[in-house]
Write a protein that holds these residues in place. Structure first.
Motif, short mmCIF file in Angstrom:
data_model
loop_
_atom_site.label_atom_id
_atom_site.label_comp_id
_atom_site.label_asym_id
_atom_site.label_seq_id
_atom_site.Cartn_x
_atom_site.Cartn_y
_atom_site.Cartn_z
N GLN A 185 5.03 -11.66 -1.24
CA GLN A 185 5.38 -11.31 0.35
C GLN A 185 4.31 -12.09 1.19
OE1 GLN A 185 5.84 -7.05 0.94
NE2 GLN A 185 7.22 -6.84 -0.72
N SER A 186 4.89 -12.40 2.40
CA SER A 186 4.35 -12.91 3.36
C SER A 186 4.14 -12.52 4.74
CB SER A 186 4.48 -14.56 3.35
OG SER A 186 6.00 -14.62 3.79
N ASP A 187 3.71 -11.04 4.87
CA ASP A 187 3.81 -10.28 5.98
C ASP A 187 2.28 -10.43 6.41
OD1 ASP A 187 3.96 -8.72 7.99
OD2 ASP A 187 4.69 -7.20 6.98
N GLU A 188 2.02 -11.06 7.44
CA GLU A 188 0.61 -11.19 8.20
C GLU A 188 0.21 -9.87 8.80
OE1 GLU A 188 1.34 -13.47 12.26
OE2 GLU A 188 1.22 -14.70 10.34
N ASN A 189 1.17 -8.92 9.08
CA ASN A 189 0.98 -7.64 9.51
C ASN A 189 0.60 -6.67 8.51
OD1 ASN A 189 0.94 -8.64 12.11
ND2 ASN A 189 3.21 -8.58 12.24
N ASP A 190 0.75 -7.11 7.35
CA ASP A 190 0.69 -5.97 6.36
C ASP A 190 -0.86 -5.84 5.78
OD1 ASP A 190 0.55 -4.84 3.77
OD2 ASP A 190 2.38 -5.62 2.84
N GLU A 191 -1.23 -4.69 6.50
CA GLU A 191 -2.80 -4.43 6.21
C GLU A 191 -3.20 -4.38 4.68
OE1 GLU A 191 -6.19 -1.04 7.41
OE2 GLU A 191 -4.17 -0.58 7.67
N VAL A 192 -2.53 -3.73 4.09
CA VAL A 192 -2.85 -3.43 2.47
C VAL A 192 -2.73 -4.91 1.91
CG1 VAL A 192 -2.11 -2.61 0.40
CG2 VAL A 192 -1.98 -1.09 2.42
N LEU A 193 -1.75 -5.73 2.12
CA LEU A 193 -1.62 -7.08 1.41
C LEU A 193 -2.82 -8.00 1.91
CD1 LEU A 193 -0.14 -8.98 -0.33
CD2 LEU A 193 1.48 -9.52 1.85
N GLY A 213 -4.60 2.05 -1.14
CA GLY A 213 -3.73 2.12 0.13
C GLY A 213 -3.79 3.35 0.63
N PRO A 214 -3.21 3.42 1.88
CA PRO A 214 -3.14 4.97 2.74
C PRO A 214 -1.90 5.95 2.08
CG PRO A 214 -1.91 3.25 3.65
CD PRO A 214 -2.67 2.66 2.60
N ASP A 215 -1.01 5.66 1.35
CA ASP A 215 0.12 6.36 0.86
C ASP A 215 0.97 5.59 -0.04
OD1 ASP A 215 2.09 5.38 2.21
OD2 ASP A 215 1.29 6.28 4.03
N PRO A 216 1.62 6.21 -0.78
CA PRO A 216 2.53 5.42 -1.98
C PRO A 216 3.69 4.61 -1.15
CG PRO A 216 2.39 7.60 -2.45
CD PRO A 216 1.65 7.60 -1.11
N HIS A 217 3.96 4.56 0.13
CA HIS A 217 4.91 3.93 0.91
C HIS A 217 4.26 2.55 1.64
CE1 HIS A 217 7.84 7.12 0.14
NE2 HIS A 217 7.01 7.99 0.62
N ILE A 273 0.35 0.16 -2.63
CA ILE A 273 0.59 -0.51 -3.97
C ILE A 273 0.47 0.83 -4.52
CG2 ILE A 273 0.41 -2.14 -5.81
CD1 ILE A 273 0.72 -3.33 -2.99
N PHE A 274 1.70 1.38 -5.40
CA PHE A 274 1.86 2.47 -6.12
C PHE A 274 2.39 1.93 -7.59
CE2 PHE A 274 4.56 6.22 -7.03
CZ PHE A 274 3.30 6.94 -7.26
N GLY A 275 1.77 2.94 -8.45
CA GLY A 275 2.45 2.99 -9.67
C GLY A 275 2.47 4.42 -10.28
N ASN A 276 3.24 4.53 -11.28
CA ASN A 276 3.05 5.72 -11.90
C ASN A 276 3.67 5.56 -13.62
OD1 ASN A 276 6.03 5.56 -11.48
ND2 ASN A 276 6.08 7.89 -11.15
N GLY A 277 3.27 6.67 -14.14
CA GLY A 277 3.69 6.67 -15.55
C GLY A 277 3.21 7.78 -16.38
N GLU A 278 3.58 7.90 -17.76
CA GLU A 278 3.21 9.08 -18.54
C GLU A 278 1.93 9.11 -18.96
OE1 GLU A 278 6.42 9.62 -21.57
OE2 GLU A 278 7.96 9.85 -19.87
N SER A 279 1.31 8.02 -19.01
CA SER A 279 -0.29 7.69 -19.56
C SER A 279 -0.99 7.04 -18.21
CB SER A 279 -0.25 7.05 -20.66
OG SER A 279 0.21 5.67 -20.41
N VAL A 280 -2.37 6.93 -18.38
CA VAL A 280 -3.12 6.09 -17.37
C VAL A 280 -2.66 4.69 -17.76
CG1 VAL A 280 -5.23 5.32 -17.16
CG2 VAL A 280 -4.94 7.65 -17.31
N ALA A 281 -2.32 4.21 -18.86
CA ALA A 281 -2.09 2.68 -19.06
C ALA A 281 -0.75 2.43 -18.75
CB ALA A 281 -2.12 2.58 -20.61
#
Length: 98
Positions: A75-83, A44-48, A51-59
């Motif tokens: 979720q069911s937001d029809e205006n959510d471009e990423v979704l 997506g365009p940014d973490p906000h 869809i964002f994830g993070n961790g101490e390793s790639v896995a």
């Protein structure tokens, strides 16, 4: 869908054809990158807005991303471009996992 610009030297190459990866990761191909001492995973365009994830390793980053993806799919937001992009992409793959 707009994708965040990430410096190429930060991007971690991922084999998206690897059988052991969950189908959502293989189909959607989120970008994984290193930021200081952790790994980030983003679709997506940014973490906000994306869809964002993070961790101490790639896995760890991929696993966190997958948890956040599955939450977002409920979720069911029809205006959510990423979704909408995610649903269209997963539906086009003809895989009934969601």
């Amino acid at each position: 869908m707009e994708q965040m610009k990430i410096a190429s030297e930060k991007i971690v190459p991922i084999d998206f054809d690897a059988e052991e990866l969950p189908v959502e990761i293989r189909e959607l191909r989120p970008v994984v990158f290193r930021e200081e001492t952790s790994y980030w995973c983003l679709l997506g365009p940014d973490p906000h807005r994306g869809i964002f994830g993070n961790g101490e390793s790639v896995a760890d980053a991929l696993e966190d991303w997958l948890v956040n993806l599955r939450k977002r799919l409920k979720q069911s937001d029809e205006n959510d471009e990423v979704l909408n992009y995610i649903r269209d992409s997963l539906n086009a793959s003809n895989r009934d996992v969601w």
